[in-house]
Design a protein around this motif. Structure first.
Motif, PDB file in Angstrom:
ATOM      1  N   ARG A  18       0.780  -1.281   0.057  1.00 51.39           N
ATOM      2  CA  ARG A  18       0.098   0.092  -0.038  1.00 51.39           C
ATOM      3  C   ARG A  18       0.925   1.262   0.102  1.00 51.39           C
ATOM      4  NH1 ARG A  18      -4.468   1.792   4.384  1.00 51.39           N
ATOM      5  NH2 ARG A  18      -2.601   3.077   5.609  1.00 51.39           N
ATOM      6  N   VAL A  19       0.724   2.122  -0.924  1.00 48.86           N
ATOM      7  CA  VAL A  19       1.156   3.284  -1.022  1.00 48.86           C
ATOM      8  C   VAL A  19       0.439   4.601  -1.016  1.00 48.86           C
ATOM      9  CG1 VAL A  19       3.224   2.181  -2.255  1.00 48.86           C
ATOM     10  CG2 VAL A  19       1.413   3.007  -3.479  1.00 48.86           C
ATOM     11  N   ARG A  20       0.988   5.732  -0.622  1.00 48.04           N
ATOM     12  CA  ARG A  20       0.452   7.042  -0.879  1.00 48.04           C
ATOM     13  C   ARG A  20      -0.124   7.255  -2.399  1.00 48.04           C
ATOM     14  NH1 ARG A  20      -2.644   9.400   3.096  1.00 48.04           N
ATOM     15  NH2 ARG A  20      -1.338   9.436   5.062  1.00 48.04           N
ATOM     16  N   SER A  21      -1.117   7.800  -2.756  1.00 48.51           N
ATOM     17  CA  SER A  21      -1.571   8.076  -4.025  1.00 48.51           C
ATOM     18  C   SER A  21      -1.564   9.545  -4.193  1.00 48.51           C
ATOM     19  CB  SER A  21      -2.875   7.623  -4.341  1.00 48.51           C
ATOM     20  OG  SER A  21      -3.546   8.220  -5.388  1.00 48.51           O
ATOM     21  N   ARG A  22      -0.632  10.190  -5.010  1.00 48.03           N
ATOM     22  CA  ARG A  22      -0.337  11.435  -5.324  1.00 48.03           C
ATOM     23  C   ARG A  22      -1.824  12.007  -5.600  1.00 48.03           C
ATOM     24  NH1 ARG A  22       4.758  13.535  -8.488  1.00 48.03           N
ATOM     25  NH2 ARG A  22       5.551  12.621  -6.736  1.00 48.03           N
ATOM     26  N   ALA A  23      -2.483  11.406  -6.623  1.00 46.66           N
ATOM     27  CA  ALA A  23      -3.709  12.012  -7.306  1.00 46.66           C
ATOM     28  C   ALA A  23      -4.667  12.166  -5.944  1.00 46.66           C
ATOM     29  CB  ALA A  23      -4.394  11.039  -8.327  1.00 46.66           C
ATOM     30  N   GLN A  24      -4.738  11.278  -5.179  1.00 40.37           N
ATOM     31  CA  GLN A  24      -5.830  11.262  -4.133  1.00 40.37           C
ATOM     32  C   GLN A  24      -5.336  12.493  -3.084  1.00 40.37           C
ATOM     33  OE1 GLN A  24      -8.425   9.511  -3.420  1.00 40.37           O
ATOM     34  NE2 GLN A  24      -8.470   7.794  -4.885  1.00 40.37           N
ATOM     35  N   MET A  25      -4.188  12.483  -2.783  1.00 39.71           N
ATOM     36  CA  MET A  25      -3.567  13.285  -1.826  1.00 39.71           C
ATOM     37  C   MET A  25      -3.966  14.823  -2.358  1.00 39.71           C
ATOM     38  SD  MET A  25      -0.174  11.715  -0.769  1.00 39.71           S
ATOM     39  CE  MET A  25       0.643  13.105   0.532  1.00 39.71           C
ATOM     40  N   ILE A  26      -3.651  15.045  -3.655  1.00 37.08           N
ATOM     41  CA  ILE A  26      -3.984  16.324  -4.323  1.00 37.08           C
ATOM     42  C   ILE A  26      -5.501  16.679  -4.214  1.00 37.08           C
ATOM     43  CG2 ILE A  26      -3.885  17.701  -6.399  1.00 37.08           C
ATOM     44  CD1 ILE A  26      -1.133  16.368  -7.067  1.00 37.08           C
ATOM     45  N   GLY A  27      -6.433  15.786  -4.600  1.00 37.20           N
ATOM     46  CA  GLY A  27      -7.871  15.979  -4.449  1.00 37.20           C
ATOM     47  C   GLY A  27      -8.439  16.138  -3.278  1.00 37.20           C
ATOM     48  N   ALA A  28      -7.432  15.662  -2.282  1.00 38.85           N
ATOM     49  CA  ALA A  28      -7.824  15.830  -0.858  1.00 38.85           C
ATOM     50  C   ALA A  28      -7.555  17.237  -0.328  1.00 38.85           C
ATOM     51  CB  ALA A  28      -7.334  14.781   0.368  1.00 38.85           C
ATOM     52  N   ALA A  29      -6.102  17.624  -0.627  1.00 39.24           N
ATOM     53  CA  ALA A  29      -5.835  18.891  -0.323  1.00 39.24           C
ATOM     54  C   ALA A  29      -6.777  20.006  -1.073  1.00 39.24           C
ATOM     55  CB  ALA A  29      -4.224  19.065  -0.921  1.00 39.24           C
ATOM     56  N   VAL A  30      -7.208  20.005  -2.231  1.00 38.85           N
ATOM     57  CA  VAL A  30      -7.916  20.843  -2.887  1.00 38.85           C
ATOM     58  C   VAL A  30      -9.136  20.977  -2.101  1.00 38.85           C
ATOM     59  CG1 VAL A  30      -9.281  21.316  -5.014  1.00 38.85           C
ATOM     60  CG2 VAL A  30      -6.861  20.722  -5.119  1.00 38.85           C
ATOM     61  N   MET A  31      -9.972  19.771  -1.778  1.00 35.34           N
ATOM     62  CA  MET A  31     -11.201  19.884  -0.846  1.00 35.34           C
ATOM     63  C   MET A  31     -10.940  20.880   0.263  1.00 35.34           C
ATOM     64  SD  MET A  31     -13.455  16.547   0.114  1.00 35.34           S
ATOM     65  CE  MET A  31     -14.961  17.017   1.109  1.00 35.34           C
ATOM     66  N   ILE A  32      -9.683  20.559   0.997  1.00 33.94           N
ATOM     67  CA  ILE A  32      -9.508  20.948   2.247  1.00 33.94           C
ATOM     68  C   ILE A  32      -9.361  22.515   2.004  1.00 33.94           C
ATOM     69  CG2 ILE A  32      -7.923  21.272   4.237  1.00 33.94           C
ATOM     70  CD1 ILE A  32      -7.205  18.266   3.831  1.00 33.94           C
ATOM     71  N   GLY A  33      -8.671  22.885   0.992  1.00 32.82           N
ATOM     72  CA  GLY A  33      -8.538  24.403   0.914  1.00 32.82           C
ATOM     73  C   GLY A  33      -9.658  25.263   0.433  1.00 32.82           C
ATOM     74  N   VAL A  34     -10.352  24.387  -0.478  1.00 33.92           N
ATOM     75  CA  VAL A  34     -11.804  25.046  -0.840  1.00 33.92           C
ATOM     76  C   VAL A  34     -12.591  25.273   0.520  1.00 33.92           C
ATOM     77  CG1 VAL A  34     -13.839  24.842  -2.343  1.00 33.92           C
ATOM     78  CG2 VAL A  34     -11.475  24.548  -3.502  1.00 33.92           C
ATOM     79  N   GLY A  35     -12.662  24.143   1.060  1.00 33.92           N
ATOM     80  CA  GLY A  35     -13.292  24.245   2.191  1.00 33.92           C
ATOM     81  C   GLY A  35     -13.095  25.159   3.046  1.00 33.92           C
ATOM     82  N   ALA A  36     -11.825  25.379   3.539  1.00 33.94           N
ATOM     83  CA  ALA A  36     -11.233  26.134   4.420  1.00 33.94           C
ATOM     84  C   ALA A  36     -11.590  27.650   4.133  1.00 33.94           C
ATOM     85  CB  ALA A  36      -9.649  26.134   4.632  1.00 33.94           C
ATOM     86  N   LEU A  37     -11.309  27.854   2.732  1.00 35.44           N
ATOM     87  CA  LEU A  37     -11.690  29.344   2.236  1.00 35.44           C
ATOM     88  C   LEU A  37     -13.259  29.757   2.525  1.00 35.44           C
ATOM     89  CD1 LEU A  37     -10.955  31.776   0.784  1.00 35.44           C
ATOM     90  CD2 LEU A  37     -11.348  30.565  -1.329  1.00 35.44           C
ATOM     91  N   ALA A  38     -13.926  28.681   1.983  1.00 39.79           N
ATOM     92  CA  ALA A  38     -15.313  28.823   2.363  1.00 39.79           C
ATOM     93  C   ALA A  38     -15.761  29.214   3.754  1.00 39.79           C
ATOM     94  CB  ALA A  38     -16.022  27.559   1.519  1.00 39.79           C
ATOM     95  N   LEU A  39     -15.256  28.392   4.484  1.00 42.10           N
ATOM     96  CA  LEU A  39     -15.414  28.511   5.903  1.00 42.10           C
ATOM     97  C   LEU A  39     -15.044  29.851   6.452  1.00 42.10           C
ATOM     98  CD1 LEU A  39     -16.400  27.114   8.606  1.00 42.10           C
ATOM     99  CD2 LEU A  39     -14.017  26.389   8.918  1.00 42.10           C
ATOM    100  N   VAL A  40     -13.918  30.344   5.969  1.00 42.05           N
ATOM    101  CA  VAL A  40     -13.686  31.692   6.552  1.00 42.05           C
ATOM    102  C   VAL A  40     -14.489  32.932   5.967  1.00 42.05           C
ATOM    103  CG1 VAL A  40     -11.768  33.606   6.355  1.00 42.05           C
ATOM    104  CG2 VAL A  40     -11.049  31.096   6.834  1.00 42.05           C
TER     105      VAL A  40
END
Length: 211
Positions: A18-40
Motif C-alpha cells: 500500500r502506497v500513498r496516491s499523489r492524485a488522491q492526496m492532491i484531490g484531498a488537499a484541494v477539498m481542504i483548501g476550498v472548504g477552509a476558504l469557504a469557512l473563513v
C-alpha cells in the motif's frame, strides 16, 4: 483506514504493498483548501448572509434561518471530509514486482459459513468461472470477498477474509493469470451473483491465452 476485504492484501507483503496516491492526496488537499476558504468567508460574512436570507419570500422563506448556519456547516464538513480523505483514504495498492496499480473490481460480503470460506477460495483458484460462479453475495456477514485487477500486468488477485471475534483473518491471496484473468476481468460486482455468461466463459476457454 483498513477495510475487511483488504486483509488478504496486508497478509501478502511479498506480493503487494500500500502506497500513498499523489492524485488522491492532491484531490484531498484541494477539498481542504476550498472548504477552509469557504469557512473563513462564511464566518466573516455571516451577518451579510443573514441579511440576504431575510429578504427570502414565498417558498424560500422557510430557509431564512438556515442559509448562514448552513454555509458554515457545509464549509466545515468539507474541511473535515478532506482531512479524513487525506489521512485515511489517500492511498492505493500496487504490485511490488512491477509497481502496477491495483484497482478494486469487487468487494462484498458473501453468504457462506466461515468454515466454508476456504472451499469458496479454492473454487476461485481453478480460475474457471463456471466453477466459482455464482457467488452468494450478501449485505453483511462473517465472510468477505475482494477482487483486485492489475490491468497493466494482466493479473487479478482474489482475497477472502473471515471474521474472528472483532478481527478479520485473511486466507491466502489467490493470483489469477492468463485465461483465468481474462475471464474474471470481464465481470462486474453485479455479475458475481449469477452464473457465468457465455462471454466470460469464452474468455476462459480462449486457447490463444493459455501458456
Amino acid at each position: 483506514m483498513m477495510e475487511p476485504q483488504e486483509q488478504p492484501l496486508y497478509a501478502a507483503p511479498e506480493e503487494v504493498r500500500r502506497v500513498r496516491s499523489r492524485a488522491q492526496m492532491i484531490g484531498a488537499a484541494v477539498m481542504i483548501g476550498v472548504g477552509a476558504l469557504a469557512l473563513v468567508l462564511s464566518v466573516t460574512l455571516f451577518g451579510a448572509l443573514v441579511d440576504l436570507s431575510a429578504d427570502y419570500e414565498g417558498r424560500r422563506s422557510g430557509m431564512r434561518g438556515l442559509v448562514a448556519p448552513g454555509a458554515v456547516f457545509l464549509s466545515a464538513a468539507a474541511v473535515i471530509g478532506g482531512l479524513i480523505w487525506f489521512f485515511a483514504y489517500s492511498y492505493r495498492w500496487e504490485r511490488i514486482a512491477t509497481g502496477a496499480r491495483l484497482t478494486k473490481q469487487a468487494a462484498s460480503y458473501v453468504r457462506v459459513a466461515p468454515h466454508e470460506a476456504a472451499e469458496l477460495l479454492e473454487r476461485f483458484r481453478t480460475g474457471d468461472p463456471r466453477i466459482y460462479l455464482p457467488v452468494p453475495v450478501a449485505k453483511n456477514g462473517n465472510v468477505v470477498l475482494g477482487v483486485w485487477l492489475a490491468r497493466a500486468d494482466a493479473i487479478a488477485y482474489v482475497g477472502i477474509a473471515v471474521r474472528s471475534g472483532r478481527d478479520w483473518q485473511a486466507l491466502p491471496l489467490v493470483p489469477l493469470r492468463d485465461n483465468a484473468y481474462e475471464a474474471i476481468s470481464r465481470l462486474s460486482i453485479d455479475n458475481y451473483g449469477a452464473r457465468a455468461s457465455q462471454t466470460v466463459v469464452n474468455g476462459f476457454l480462449d486457447p490463444f491465452l493459455r501458456n
